[in-house]
Scaffold this active site. Sequence first.
Site, PDB file in Angstrom:
ATOM      1  N   GLU A 123       0.836  -1.190   0.000  1.00  0.00           N
ATOM      2  CA  GLU A 123       0.000   0.000   0.000  1.00  0.00           C
ATOM      3  C   GLU A 123       0.882   1.256   0.000  1.00  0.00           C
ATOM      4  O   GLU A 123       0.530   2.282   0.569  1.00  0.00           O
ATOM      5  CB  GLU A 123      -0.980   0.017   1.178  1.00  0.00           C
ATOM      6  CG  GLU A 123      -2.096  -0.989   1.061  1.00  0.00           C
ATOM      7  CD  GLU A 123      -1.631  -2.412   1.306  1.00  0.00           C
ATOM      8  OE1 GLU A 123      -1.672  -3.222   0.362  1.00  0.00           O
ATOM      9  OE2 GLU A 123      -1.213  -2.726   2.421  1.00  0.00           O
ATOM     10  N   ASN A 181       7.522  -9.808  -4.675  1.00  0.00           N
ATOM     11  CA  ASN A 181       6.403  -9.931  -3.736  1.00  0.00           C
ATOM     12  C   ASN A 181       5.111 -10.224  -4.480  1.00  0.00           C
ATOM     13  O   ASN A 181       4.746  -9.483  -5.398  1.00  0.00           O
ATOM     14  CB  ASN A 181       6.229  -8.633  -2.931  1.00  0.00           C
ATOM     15  CG  ASN A 181       5.131  -8.754  -1.902  1.00  0.00           C
ATOM     16  OD1 ASN A 181       5.129  -9.674  -1.086  1.00  0.00           O
ATOM     17  ND2 ASN A 181       4.177  -7.849  -1.927  1.00  0.00           N
ATOM     18  N   GLU A 182       4.456 -11.314  -4.107  1.00  0.00           N
ATOM     19  CA  GLU A 182       3.162 -11.693  -4.675  1.00  0.00           C
ATOM     20  C   GLU A 182       3.185 -11.594  -6.205  1.00  0.00           C
ATOM     21  O   GLU A 182       2.254 -11.073  -6.832  1.00  0.00           O
ATOM     22  CB  GLU A 182       2.048 -10.829  -4.080  1.00  0.00           C
ATOM     23  CG  GLU A 182       1.848 -11.102  -2.586  1.00  0.00           C
ATOM     24  CD  GLU A 182       0.710 -10.298  -1.976  1.00  0.00           C
ATOM     25  OE1 GLU A 182       0.439  -9.188  -2.467  1.00  0.00           O
ATOM     26  OE2 GLU A 182       0.109 -10.771  -1.008  1.00  0.00           O
ATOM     27  N   GLU A 262       1.987 -13.513   5.531  1.00  0.00           N
ATOM     28  CA  GLU A 262       1.112 -12.367   5.798  1.00  0.00           C
ATOM     29  C   GLU A 262      -0.191 -12.888   6.396  1.00  0.00           C
ATOM     30  O   GLU A 262      -1.129 -13.222   5.663  1.00  0.00           O
ATOM     31  CB  GLU A 262       0.821 -11.557   4.523  1.00  0.00           C
ATOM     32  CG  GLU A 262       1.991 -10.769   3.992  1.00  0.00           C
ATOM     33  CD  GLU A 262       1.597  -9.840   2.852  1.00  0.00           C
ATOM     34  OE1 GLU A 262       0.385  -9.649   2.623  1.00  0.00           O
ATOM     35  OE2 GLU A 262       2.513  -9.309   2.187  1.00  0.00           O
TER      36      GLU A 262
END
Length: 644
Positions: A123, A181-182, A262
Site C-alpha cells: 500500500e 512480492n506476490e 502475511e
Amino acid sequence: CFPKPPQIGKSPLSNESSLNIPQRTFGIDYDRNCFVKDGHPFRYISGSIHYSRVPRYYWKDRLLKMKMAGLDAIQTYVPWNYHEPQMGVYDFSGDRDLEYFLQLANEIGLLVILRAGPYICAEWDMGGLPAWLLEKESIVLRSSDSDYLAAVEKWMGVLLPKMKHHLYQNGGPIIMVQVENEYGSYFACDYDYLRSLLKIFRQHLGDEVVLFTTDGASQFHLKCGALQGLYATVDFAPGGNVTAAFLAQRSSEPTGPLVNSEFYTGWLDHWGHRHVVVPSQTIAKTLNEILERGANVNLYMFIGGTNFGYWNGANMPYMSQPTSYDYDAPLSEAGDLTEKYFALREVIGMVSIPSTFLEWFFEISQVGTVVEVLDRLSPSGPVKSTYPLTFVQVKQYFGFVLYRTKLPKNCTEPTQLSSPLNGVHDRAYVSVDGVQQGVLERGKSLMINITGNAGANLDILVENMGRVNFGRYNNDFKGLVSNLTLDQDILVDWEIYPLNIDGAVNHFIHGYPGHPKRSGGNPQSYEAPAFYTGTLSIPGGIPDLPQDTYVKFPDWTKGQIWINGFNLGRYWPARGPQLTLFVPSNILVSSVPNNITVLELEHSPCSTLLCEIEFVDEPIINATTPSTLQADLLFVPQPLSFPL
C-alpha cells in the site's frame, strides 16, 4: 518439527571460537519440515513493522513492544523509491537509516525477515518502485524488460551489499530475504525475470541465506509466483480454512516448513470508505490453529504506522489510501497497546505501557494562494509544451503540478471543460484568473462547467494522490496524462509548473507582502488553494512535554499539513473515514514556537468560522461522513468477510 528451548548462558553474539559454539546458521530442514537455527529446529512468530512508516525516534519503542508481545522476529519491507527518489541519488540517512533499524532489532533480540523487493506492494506509492522508471514510457515493470532489469540490478548492487553485513550468519539479525512480492498476482508471469532476480540476490548475498517468495494461498497464485531456488510461502487471512491454505503451499513445497508470511490482523483503508476492523477473537482463534500445526507465521501488520508525506498507494478502480496506515493492528498508529494486542498476548506474548498524548488547539491565518506564491513554489519557472506533460516528464514525482493555459475564447456562459479519456491523475483543482471553478477527479468527475474571458489564465492544479501499488497498473502516470477539451476543442500551449512545496514550506512561516484576494468561486463554495500558517507554543519546564498527539481539522476540507517542516501527510475529513493525523512527539519542541503550515485545496472555515485546527488525545480514523461507503475488499487475496 518443534523448536527446542535456547541453551542457557550461551549468547549468539559471544566470541564463538573461544566458547567452542558452532557457527551461526539458519536454513531449511526438508526432512523434518522445519527451519533450523544454529543446528536446532526453529519456528518463528513474527510481526510486520515498516520502518518507513514509523519515525526513527520511535523505532526502539515499537520494537521493544513487539519483543514484549512474545515475537521472535520482525518483518519489514525495503521501499526502493524511499531510498532512491531520484535516479542514482541514494538516501539512507535519518528516518531512512535501514542499517540502524536492523542494528536496533539485533540489540533487542529480534530476528529480521527482510522483504527486499524490488517491488513490495505494501500500500506504498507505486508498490515501492521509483516513479522515475516511467521516464521510459514503454517500460514493462516487474519483467525482464532490459531497461527495468538494468535499474533493478543497479539498485540491488547498492542495497544488498549493505544487507550482507546484517545476515544472521554474519552476526546480524536477517534470517530470510524475500525476492519480489506476490508475483503470482501480476499479469507478466515472467520466469526469466524471477531467475534474473535470483541470480542478482545470490551474487550479492551468497548461497547460505534463505531466499523466499510470498503469494496468495492458491495454486493459481503460486503458478507464476514460485520458482525453484526460492522457498515458496503463502499468505492468508483469519477466519479461513488453515488446512486448505497450507495444502496450497504444499503444491509448490511438498516438504519444508509451513509458512504464512502475511497473516492479516486487519486490512487497508481507502478514502471515502469505512475503516476496516477485524475482530480480535477471530485473529486469535486462527493464529492458534496455525501454531497448533507447528507452522511459522508473520502478523501483518503488528504496527501499521503512517503514510507521511506523499507515500500512500492506491488501488484500481482508482481509490487512493489515506494517510493513516493503522491497519487495525495490535499496536496502534501511535504505538499504543490495543485490545487486540492483549488478545494476541494470550497466545504469544507479554505486556507493555501505552504512550501518552498532548491536547491543544490554536488559530492559523492565510498567507497566500498557490498562484500568488508560484515563484517560490516553482523557482525555475514553467516547462512549455503544446500538449500536457506528465509528472514524470517534468521530473516531479510526488505532490503537485500546476498546468496553465489561456482560455482560447469567451466563456460568458457555462462552458464544458472535460477530460474525455479520464486523463486527470488524480485530482485537479480548476480556476480561471484565480476564481475557482470546481474539481476534476480520476474515475469520478470528468467534466465541469467553467466561465471566463478569452485570454484569462486557466489553471489546473493537479494532485498526485498515490500510485497504484497492486496489480498490472503499476505504471501509473500522474498529471494530465491526456488532453483536456473545452467544448470539444483540445486545449494547447501549456505552461507546466513543477511545485517544490516541501522545499518552500519554510518560506511561508513569515508570510508574503500583501493580503490574498478572496474569491467567491464558481460554482459551489470552492476557494483558491492556499497556504495557512501559525505557531504552537508548548510550555517548557513541564515534565514529559511534548508528547504524542493527533491533529484534527474542524470544517476544513482537504489538504496537506507540515509541522516544523515535517510533512505529516494528507487530511481529507470531507471524504473520511480518517479525521485526524498522527503527530509524533519527536517533531514537536518546547524551546521555541512550533511552526505549522497547512495547504488547504478546496475550502477552509476561515471566512465564516474559526480559522483553527485542533490537537486531540485520541485518533478518529473510522468516522462516518456523508461520503463514507462500505469498505471495499476487492483486493483481499482470498474471499473474506469482515464485519464493519
